[in-house]
Design a protein around this motif. Structure first.
Motif, PDB file in Angstrom:
ATOM      1  N   ARG A  23       0.846  -1.322  -0.054  1.00  0.00           N
ATOM      2  CA  ARG A  23      -0.170  -0.044  -0.104  1.00  0.00           C
ATOM      3  C   ARG A  23       0.930   1.455   0.017  1.00  0.00           C
ATOM      4  NH1 ARG A  23      -5.411  -0.827   1.775  1.00  0.00           N
ATOM      5  NH2 ARG A  23      -5.697  -3.185   1.982  1.00  0.00           N
ATOM      6  N   PHE A  39      -0.396   0.947  -4.260  1.00  0.00           N
ATOM      7  CA  PHE A  39      -1.446   0.096  -4.371  1.00  0.00           C
ATOM      8  C   PHE A  39      -2.429  -0.321  -3.298  1.00  0.00           C
ATOM      9  CE2 PHE A  39       2.472  -1.156  -7.128  1.00  0.00           C
ATOM     10  CZ  PHE A  39       1.861  -0.818  -8.385  1.00  0.00           C
ATOM     11  N   ALA A  91      -5.860   0.228  -3.457  1.00  0.00           N
ATOM     12  CA  ALA A  91      -7.096   0.997  -3.503  1.00  0.00           C
ATOM     13  C   ALA A  91      -8.323   0.057  -3.622  1.00  0.00           C
ATOM     14  CB  ALA A  91      -6.873   2.127  -4.493  1.00  0.00           C
ATOM     15  N   GLY A  92      -7.995  -1.066  -4.192  1.00  0.00           N
ATOM     16  CA  GLY A  92      -9.252  -1.993  -4.456  1.00  0.00           C
ATOM     17  C   GLY A  92      -9.840  -1.391  -5.736  1.00  0.00           C
ATOM     18  N   MET A  93      -9.295  -1.050  -6.570  1.00  0.00           N
ATOM     19  CA  MET A  93      -9.636  -0.502  -7.713  1.00  0.00           C
ATOM     20  C   MET A  93      -9.321  -1.333  -9.022  1.00  0.00           C
ATOM     21  SD  MET A  93     -11.685   1.863  -7.372  1.00  0.00           S
ATOM     22  CE  MET A  93     -11.891   2.850  -8.784  1.00  0.00           C
ATOM     23  N   GLY A  94      -8.318  -2.201  -8.934  1.00  0.00           N
ATOM     24  CA  GLY A  94      -7.925  -2.950 -10.023  1.00  0.00           C
ATOM     25  C   GLY A  94      -8.926  -3.793 -10.818  1.00  0.00           C
ATOM     26  N   ASN A 125     -11.425  -1.840 -12.415  1.00  0.00           N
ATOM     27  CA  ASN A 125     -11.016  -1.188 -13.778  1.00  0.00           C
ATOM     28  C   ASN A 125     -10.917  -2.102 -14.759  1.00  0.00           C
ATOM     29  OD1 ASN A 125     -10.615   1.214 -12.613  1.00  0.00           O
ATOM     30  ND2 ASN A 125      -7.994   0.959 -12.396  1.00  0.00           N
TER      31      ASN A 125
END
Ligand SMILES: Nc1ncnc2c1ncn2[C@@H]1O[C@H](COP(=O)(O)OP(=O)(O)OP(=O)(O)O)[C@@H](O)[C@H]1O
Ligand SMILES: [Mg+2]
Lengths: 111, 140
Positions: free
Chosen positions: B102, B106, B108-111, B114
């Motif tokens: 983090r 990295f 953010a829990g957006m991968g 996306n």
């Protein structure tokens, strides 16, 4: 305004300008990489305080015009070398992200 | 282009500093094929997120990209821990990334969101203890 022109403006300093002729068309601010991946658009200047090597892939894939390191953040030598070899423009500034964005707004709109 | 063009990459799980290389390479390959910038952007971002996930969460894996007349397909295969609850993992903001990761930006829990957003088709096949296979397609 091109990236090279920005690097000459007061408060900004060139770190790497392999593609300094690129035009800056917008601004994105953020430090969470996958957030930036989802939101930054082509031609943006990306303001961040992150400086690890992964920012180069993010800048490349989102097609940012340049990375702007805020708050006096610097790049380690190996990251700087990688930026040069990958052709990623990087500019640094002692200013905060907010102040950088304000100046960019003026510079982009006064064209 | 009648036959599919295939590209294969081994994604190293130990070398965090080179993570993302396969996606950057695919971006170049697709550009040479004359594919539109918007499509290239979607493919390479979706692939990057999947590639980084294999490095961070699964100790590496393999990426196979094929370009057909109709779409670009990205196949990501790993033999990591698997995803116990896919629905939860797909939610924006959900992340099990450790603190050290983090601090690099990295987690953010957006991968996965996306990947879903940038692809026209996405399927996750995962078994706990065995690994994860993700298929994504971006239409041409
Ligand atoms: N290949 C994988 N193997 C095992 N678990 C995975 C894999 N990919 C994703 N996950 C799980 O799904 C969660 C959500 O993934 P996602 O990519 O959305 O976020 P993240 O990787 O944690 O953070 P970000 O992508 O924003 O940096 C991860 O935290 C992890 O628990
Ligand atoms: Mg991720």
């Amino acid at each position: 305004m091109t990236v090279t022109e920005l690097s000459h403006a007061e408060g900004f300093e060139a770190v790497n300008l392999s593609e300094g002729d690129r035009e800056i068309t917008g601004v994105y601010i953020g430090d969470l990489l996958s957030w930036v991946m989802g939101k930054a658009t082509s031609g943006d200047s990306w303001i961040t305080i992150m400086s690890n090597i992964n920012i180069l892939a993010v800048a490349s894939l989102t097609d940012c015009a340049c990375v702007i390191l805020a708050e006096g953040v610097t790049l380690e030598d190996d990251v700087k070398t990688a930026a040069q070899s990958k052709g990623i423009n990087v500019i640094s500034s002692q200013l905060s992200a907010y102040e950088i964005a304000l100046r960019l707004n003026t510079m982009i709109n006064n064209e | 282009m009648s036959e599919a063009l295939n590209f294969h990459f081994d994604v190293d799980g130990d070398d965090f500093t080179s993570a993302g290389q396969a996606s950057v390479q695919i971006k170049k390959n697709l550009r040479q094929l004359g594919i539109s910038p918007d499509t290239i952007r979607r493919v390479s971002i979706a692939m990057y997120e999947g590639e980084i996930n294999m490095v961070i969460h699964a100790g590496g894996g393999e990426a196979d990209v094929s370009v057909t007349e109709d779409y670009v397909e990205i196949l990501l295969t790993d033999h990591g821990p698997g995803i116990a609850n896919i629905e939860q993992a797909m939610q924006e903001g959900f992340s099990t990334a450790p603190d050290a990761i983090r601090s690099l930006g990295f987690g953010a829990g957006m991968g996965l969101p996306n990947m879903k957003r940038y692809s026209d088709y996405m399927n996750i096949d995962s078994e706990v203890g065995k690994g994860t296979t993700i298929t994504m397609r971006v239409n041409l």
